[in-house]
Every structure is written in C-alpha cells, then in structure tokens.
Design a protein around this motif. Structure first.
Motif, PDB file in Angstrom:
ATOM      1  N   ARG A   4      33.342  11.122  28.895  1.00  0.00           N
ATOM      2  CA  ARG A   4      33.648   9.860  28.234  1.00  0.00           C
ATOM      3  C   ARG A   4      33.676   8.751  29.283  1.00  0.00           C
ATOM      4  O   ARG A   4      34.263   8.917  30.349  1.00  0.00           O
ATOM      5  N   ILE A   5      33.051   7.616  28.974  1.00  0.00           N
ATOM      6  CA  ILE A   5      32.885   6.538  29.934  1.00  0.00           C
ATOM      7  C   ILE A   5      33.492   5.252  29.383  1.00  0.00           C
ATOM      8  O   ILE A   5      33.256   4.877  28.234  1.00  0.00           O
ATOM      9  N   ILE A   7      33.507   1.182  29.955  1.00  0.00           N
ATOM     10  CA  ILE A   7      32.670   0.160  30.589  1.00  0.00           C
ATOM     11  C   ILE A   7      33.450  -1.135  30.705  1.00  0.00           C
ATOM     12  O   ILE A   7      33.935  -1.690  29.719  1.00  0.00           O
ATOM     13  N   VAL A  44      25.052  -4.156  28.377  1.00  0.00           N
ATOM     14  CA  VAL A  44      25.931  -3.053  27.959  1.00  0.00           C
ATOM     15  C   VAL A  44      25.317  -2.326  26.767  1.00  0.00           C
ATOM     16  O   VAL A  44      25.364  -1.089  26.680  1.00  0.00           O
ATOM     17  N   GLN A  48      24.500   1.599  26.538  1.00  0.00           N
ATOM     18  CA  GLN A  48      24.945   2.470  25.449  1.00  0.00           C
ATOM     19  C   GLN A  48      23.779   3.261  24.860  1.00  0.00           C
ATOM     20  O   GLN A  48      23.914   4.441  24.549  1.00  0.00           O
ATOM     21  N   ASN A  53      26.190   6.156  22.362  1.00  0.00           N
ATOM     22  CA  ASN A  53      27.390   5.445  21.913  1.00  0.00           C
ATOM     23  C   ASN A  53      28.602   6.346  21.809  1.00  0.00           C
ATOM     24  O   ASN A  53      29.743   5.907  22.004  1.00  0.00           O
ATOM     25  N   ASN A  55      29.707   8.452  23.714  1.00  0.00           N
ATOM     26  CA  ASN A  55      30.360   8.700  24.998  1.00  0.00           C
ATOM     27  C   ASN A  55      31.009   7.456  25.601  1.00  0.00           C
ATOM     28  O   ASN A  55      31.515   7.508  26.721  1.00  0.00           O
ATOM     29  N   ILE A  56      31.034   6.343  24.860  1.00  0.00           N
ATOM     30  CA  ILE A  56      31.372   5.050  25.455  1.00  0.00           C
ATOM     31  C   ILE A  56      32.619   4.437  24.830  1.00  0.00           C
ATOM     32  O   ILE A  56      32.777   4.414  23.610  1.00  0.00           O
ATOM     33  N   ASN A  57      33.510   3.914  25.674  1.00  0.00           N
ATOM     34  CA  ASN A  57      34.559   2.985  25.283  1.00  0.00           C
ATOM     35  C   ASN A  57      34.289   1.670  26.006  1.00  0.00           C
ATOM     36  O   ASN A  57      33.897   1.678  27.177  1.00  0.00           O
ATOM     37  N   LEU A  58      34.529   0.543  25.327  1.00  0.00           N
ATOM     38  CA  LEU A  58      34.202  -0.755  25.906  1.00  0.00           C
ATOM     39  C   LEU A  58      35.453  -1.527  26.276  1.00  0.00           C
ATOM     40  O   LEU A  58      36.510  -1.378  25.654  1.00  0.00           O
ATOM     41  N   SER A  85      38.961   8.634  28.974  1.00  0.00           N
ATOM     42  CA  SER A  85      37.724   8.572  29.759  1.00  0.00           C
ATOM     43  C   SER A  85      37.942   9.202  31.127  1.00  0.00           C
ATOM     44  O   SER A  85      39.063   9.288  31.624  1.00  0.00           O
TER      45      SER A  85
END
Length: 234
Positions: A4-5, A7, A44, A48, A53, A55-58, A85
């Motif tokens: 989990r990433i 950004i 961004v 993504q 998507n 795997n992504i937190n913003l 993350s």
C-alpha cells in the motif's frame, strides 16, 4: 504488487510539463472541452494508472489548508491515511513549496508521519519507506534539481530546493562511502534514507517495482541513517 502506497504532493502546482489536459464545461448548448494547465495532481493520476488505484492512498486535497487545523486534527487525519501504507511517495515538483512556513504545509507533515511508528486503534504500524519522485519543470527539464557532472561521473542534488524534512533525510547515512573528484566529495551507494528518482525513470516499464523494492530495503536498514522525524515548530 501487494504494498500500500501513500502519495504526498502539492495538488495545484503547475510548474510541470503540459499533459494536454481538458475540463468539461457545461453550457446551455451542450458540453465543451476547455483546455487547462497541467497540475501535479494530473501526474498523480498517471502514477495511479501505473501502480493501480487499489494500492494507493492520496495526500492533500485541492485547496485544503492547514491554517485552521489543530495539531490533533492533523495527527488524526494523517494517522488514518498513512497507517495502512508501507511506502510514501513524495512527488517532488518545482512549485511544491509555498512561501508559508513548513509547519503550515501538508507535505512536511505527511513525510513526518510517514517516518514515525504510528499507533491507531490499539495497533502499531512501522515507519514507512519514503521515495522522492522528481518531476521535470515546465521546460521538461530536471536541471532545477539534478545537475550532471560528467567529469566526475556524478550527479549533484539541489536539496536546497526542498522542505527541510526532506533535506535532512538525504545524504544522511552514518558511514558514507565517499570519493574525491576535482576537489568535490562524491557520495556513492545508498547515501540517503529518502532516495530520489526521475519521473521518466520511475515510469519506464516495470522499473517502478525496482525503486519501490529499494525503498523498502533502505527502510529495513534504517539504523544506518540519521533520520529526522519531527518538524521544527514556528
């Protein structure tokens, strides 16, 4: 990829190359596409699409200011976003810093919490690995941050362009591997806890997986670095 990433980025920074962006404008006669300036948020979106998507937190939302937020509010918000993350990607762009003090800007706080052991709901999350992805400027050049030194086969990083918490976590290995060339000291190997990579290199094929793996490898060797975690207060 399975990781989990989070950004971290400056939403409205427009000091990046044009991606030929359009917004849909509704009129009484229908919908008309209206050209607009490219923002870091558009990069961004590209990131993504590349990583996925799921795997992504913003981080920062459009126009979300810290000025009215208490430290407790910031802490609660970021703990929730960063807790799940294991990697934080910082989009390093030429216009990411506003004239305000770092304490009142989102990116430094997001980096700070990424570097902490976070407790939430009786659970503990370890420090994130942090990777800086450097975006080119409006002229599609990286010269604003990187300068090639062909004589010494090295690259100068202009860290003075960055937030202090990023600066202090670069070139911070406790036992550096160094050489001298033309009177300059050159660092080699993994000399920074926060490693940086050019946007074009990161997005080439599946190379992003290599850089993410390297980020985790450095995180797991964190004892080799002098890591700055907290922000300097105003």
């Amino acid at each position: 990829m399975g990781r989990r990433i989070f950004i971290s980025y400056k939403y409205a920074d427009e000091q990046v190359p044009d991606l030929n962006m359009f917004d849909e404008t509704i009129t009484v006669f229908g919908t008309i596409p209206s050209r607009r300036n490219t923002r870091v948020r558009d990069y961004v979106d590209k990131l993504q699409e590349k990583i996925g998507n799921e795997n992504i937190n913003l981080g920062e939302r459009d126009g979300e200011s810290l000025e009215e937020f208490s430290d407790i509010h910031i802490e609660t918000s970021l703990k929730k976003k960063i807790f799940h993350s294991s990697i934080t990607i910082v989009m390093i762009s030429r216009g990411m810093m506003s004239p305000d003090v770092e304490y009142n800007q989102w990116i430094p706080w997001e980096v700070s919490y990424s570097l902490r052991t976070v407790e939430r709901e009786n659970k503990t999350s370890r420090m994130n690995g942090v990777l800086g992805v450097v975006l080119p400027d409006k002229n599609n050049s990286y010269d604003w941050y990187y300068t090639d030194n062909s004589a010494c086969n090295s690259i100068t990083h202009h860290t003075e362009q960055l937030f202090e918490i990023l600066q202090k976590n670069m070139f911070n290995i406790k036992q550096p591997n160094q050489r001298v060339c033309n009177g300059s000291t050159i660092n080699e190997g993994d000399f920074s806890f926060i490693k940086t990579v050019k946007w074009h290199d990161f997005m080439q094929g599946d190379r992003f997986e290599h850089y993410i793996d390297k980020c985790i490898e450095i995180r797991d060797n964190k004892q080799a670095y002098n890591i700055m975690i907290n922000l300097n207060t105003p």
